[in-house]
Write a protein that holds these residues in place. Sequence first.
Motif, mmCIF file in Angstrom:
data_model
loop_
_atom_site.group_PDB
_atom_site.id
_atom_site.type_symbol
_atom_site.label_atom_id
_atom_site.label_comp_id
_atom_site.label_asym_id
_atom_site.label_seq_id
_atom_site.Cartn_x
_atom_site.Cartn_y
_atom_site.Cartn_z
ATOM 1 N N ILE A 66 -105.938 18.443 -35.354
ATOM 2 C CA ILE A 66 -105.387 16.818 -34.623
ATOM 3 C C ILE A 66 -105.673 15.482 -34.762
ATOM 4 O O ILE A 66 -107.567 15.337 -34.925
ATOM 5 C CB ILE A 66 -105.482 16.431 -32.451
ATOM 6 C CG1 ILE A 66 -104.947 18.449 -32.464
ATOM 7 C CG2 ILE A 66 -104.650 15.762 -32.697
ATOM 8 C CD1 ILE A 66 -105.929 17.910 -30.705
ATOM 9 N N SER A 317 -95.658 19.081 -27.947
ATOM 10 C CA SER A 317 -95.840 20.347 -28.892
ATOM 11 C C SER A 317 -97.204 20.528 -29.355
ATOM 12 O O SER A 317 -98.026 20.202 -28.917
ATOM 13 C CB SER A 317 -95.771 18.961 -30.540
ATOM 14 O OG SER A 317 -96.181 19.547 -31.345
ATOM 15 N N ARG A 319 -99.227 21.608 -31.762
ATOM 16 C CA ARG A 319 -99.663 20.784 -32.751
ATOM 17 C C ARG A 319 -100.369 19.695 -32.749
ATOM 18 O O ARG A 319 -101.516 19.888 -32.718
ATOM 19 C CB ARG A 319 -98.790 20.844 -33.672
ATOM 20 C CG ARG A 319 -99.458 19.862 -34.792
ATOM 21 C CD ARG A 319 -98.208 19.330 -36.072
ATOM 22 N NE ARG A 319 -98.926 19.156 -37.486
ATOM 23 C CZ ARG A 319 -98.320 18.160 -38.370
ATOM 24 N NH1 ARG A 319 -97.159 18.047 -38.158
ATOM 25 N NH2 ARG A 319 -99.180 17.561 -39.272
ATOM 26 N N ALA A 320 -99.805 19.644 -30.798
ATOM 27 C CA ALA A 320 -100.773 18.304 -30.419
ATOM 28 C C ALA A 320 -101.508 18.993 -29.354
ATOM 29 O O ALA A 320 -102.799 17.863 -29.036
ATOM 30 C CB ALA A 320 -100.013 17.009 -30.907
ATOM 31 N N ILE A 324 -95.038 15.035 -26.347
ATOM 32 C CA ILE A 324 -95.439 13.244 -27.038
ATOM 33 C C ILE A 324 -94.609 12.720 -26.864
ATOM 34 O O ILE A 324 -94.686 11.108 -27.236
ATOM 35 C CB ILE A 324 -94.870 14.628 -28.557
ATOM 36 C CG1 ILE A 324 -95.144 15.532 -29.042
ATOM 37 C CG2 ILE A 324 -94.012 13.628 -29.751
ATOM 38 C CD1 ILE A 324 -96.200 14.988 -29.740
ATOM 39 N N LEU A 360 -94.236 15.087 -36.848
ATOM 40 C CA LEU A 360 -95.324 13.971 -36.264
ATOM 41 C C LEU A 360 -95.266 12.998 -36.401
ATOM 42 O O LEU A 360 -95.805 13.673 -37.909
ATOM 43 C CB LEU A 360 -95.810 14.951 -35.235
ATOM 44 C CG LEU A 360 -95.935 15.759 -34.266
ATOM 45 C CD1 LEU A 360 -97.045 16.729 -33.176
ATOM 46 C CD2 LEU A 360 -94.207 16.173 -33.326
ATOM 47 N N LYS A 364 -99.022 10.633 -33.754
ATOM 48 C CA LYS A 364 -98.395 12.209 -32.383
ATOM 49 C C LYS A 364 -97.585 11.337 -30.958
ATOM 50 O O LYS A 364 -97.970 12.418 -30.598
ATOM 51 C CB LYS A 364 -99.891 12.689 -32.211
ATOM 52 C CG LYS A 364 -100.234 13.427 -33.125
ATOM 53 C CD LYS A 364 -99.661 14.103 -33.890
ATOM 54 C CE LYS A 364 -100.334 14.459 -35.190
ATOM 55 N NZ LYS A 364 -101.027 13.287 -36.212
ATOM 56 N N GLN A 365 -97.254 9.966 -31.251
ATOM 57 C CA GLN A 365 -96.300 10.142 -29.792
ATOM 58 C C GLN A 365 -95.108 9.692 -30.852
ATOM 59 O O GLN A 365 -94.725 9.255 -29.404
ATOM 60 C CB GLN A 365 -96.848 8.696 -29.763
ATOM 61 C CG GLN A 365 -98.285 8.499 -29.148
ATOM 62 C CD GLN A 365 -98.548 7.000 -29.721
ATOM 63 O OE1 GLN A 365 -98.059 5.917 -29.401
ATOM 64 N NE2 GLN A 365 -100.087 6.946 -28.883
#
Length: 639
Positions: A66, A317, A319-320, A324, A360, A364-365
């Motif tokens: 991250i 997500s 991933r984060a 998101i 992303l 990461k927003q």
Amino acid sequence: MSNFHCFFGNSAAPADNGHLHIDADTDDENNATGLVIINNCKHRIKDIADVLTVFKSSKGDSIDAIGENGVGVKQGCATLSNLSFVLSRNQYCFSLGILALELQKHAGIYLPSFEFTWDPANEDYLDSGLEDFLNKQLRQICKDNKDIKNIMRKYGTDRLVQHFLRMTEDLWSFDKNEHIFSLVIDDLKHGYVLDKEEVDLREGRETRLNNHIQKGFLTQIYEELPKHYLHVANSFDVQIQSKRVTFAHWQRRLIEMSHFQVFIDKKDSMDSEVLSAYNKKEVPNHEYHPLNIYLGFDAIRCADSTGSKCATIYYHSRRAGRLIKHHRDARGELCLSAGGTQFCQGLTIIVDDREGALPLNPTKQDFAFGESEHGEIWHDNMILWTCAVTKLYYNHHLDNCGGIKGTLTAKVIDKCKKAKTLSASKKQIDSIDKCSFSTFQGISKGWKFIAATSSLVLNNRKSCKVQVGTDVLMRLTKSKAPVQKAPSLASPKKKSKPTSMKMKPVLMRKIPHKRKRAHGEASVIVDDKVMSLNCEVVKELKEALLQADEEKEDLEIEISVQGEQIMELKARLTNGSNERRNLQLEISRRDEMIQELEIASQVKEEVVGADSNLQRENEQLKEKLGKALVTIALQNSTT
């Protein structure tokens, strides 16, 4: 909350034995001035010098990590405060980083960092101990850098030492955790979240800041965290102000929570040919990834007269590891009908990128489909499938309410009390991916692509069956079918017309008496068969039993919540009695001190009196001595 995500996910430990605590940072007078975040880590923490390097990430080339391009700790600290301290411990190696607006110059950005290692076996440190060692290191840093000395003096070197010592004690001790990360954010800029009615302008700045942090910002974090993280295991210990955060937010809140799994094509636009191949699970040369979509009705939001009741979508997500983005009105996002109360009733859509495949942006927003070769097609296919399952879910429950949206709204609002009770409950619930929610059976091969509207529809929506999940905590009751009156079996009597003809008497034969049937005139048609009212009564009894079971379940939940509240009250009473006992001990100790002071005052008075007597006697002796000297001098002169 967006500025807080970088701290929650940055160095968090795995689910097993993971701990993350957030507390108010208090000064010597116990006034809150900022936040302290501390967590343990499974692996060695990156060097603070690398973490604070400008325009560079501390994550290296790891795709799954991250944070990238230098955002994360630096961005969050600069947004929340003008002074922050980054602390870490890798076994006996301590690190300190300083992010201060005061240190920045026109010549360039300056984010200093320091590292010092404590050796418990070193004879030089045996007598001094860890606290003295840390004090010496910080004093040396202040001696070498005048600007840092000013910052340390304002914040307090002793306070910083205490933060380091906390990383070596109790839960964070050397033997329990080798790697500890901590972040101290001073003079929080964005802690002012209380309503104007709650702010007393007569209070001092320190008191207002203390209330804003303790009652405002930390309370907001406590309420918002469960909404932003779906996959936090029960074993992961997250505490805010020593209060355990309970996750599984949506599982407790949504009615008729259902789960759909769809596969998103990343390269080719949807058409009838691609759809037929997709339905047959034959997708040659196609790149696709699974996506989890959860849907439900939010009764609390639907019952709120001041808030929005329209469909809301949340994108998560893995991933984060967090939320998101979200849209308060998802009807425009999903190209749904926005007329009247269509797709309202607190409809909530949760899109979970289970594989972490969606691209992303660096913060990461938001998504970054523009960075992919076929990003626009990828995005359109995701919206297409999300819209399709949303329509299927909503129309299914609308059909169960006779197609009347007002009935659906009333049924959702009716569950508001139960939803609030479940939300207040601290009962442990599995993370969203481990729960069993309702699924729609028989829909995988029934989709049809409509080219005119570029949409997906199910060929026969009413043929699909819903398999209710074991973890669905609230359900909507089906509307009763309208009762139809059965047609009379006998032909209607014809009214006799008046006639002037004289009627001859006719002998009427006696009709045999027929036994009356119970409720002979009241009947209903069910499946094209005439049935007595008894069957309807049985149905009503069954519905009453089901309702009684629901009320019993609600009562059990309320009892469990009240039991938890009673335990909390008992704990508070115990703490109160302990505080009272401590207060009594403190009062008795102070009484003893007062008595000692009174005795000391009496002794002092006696000493002062004796001293004055001594001075008086001394003056008398001096006077006598002077007279004697004069007498001796006169005698000598005469002789």
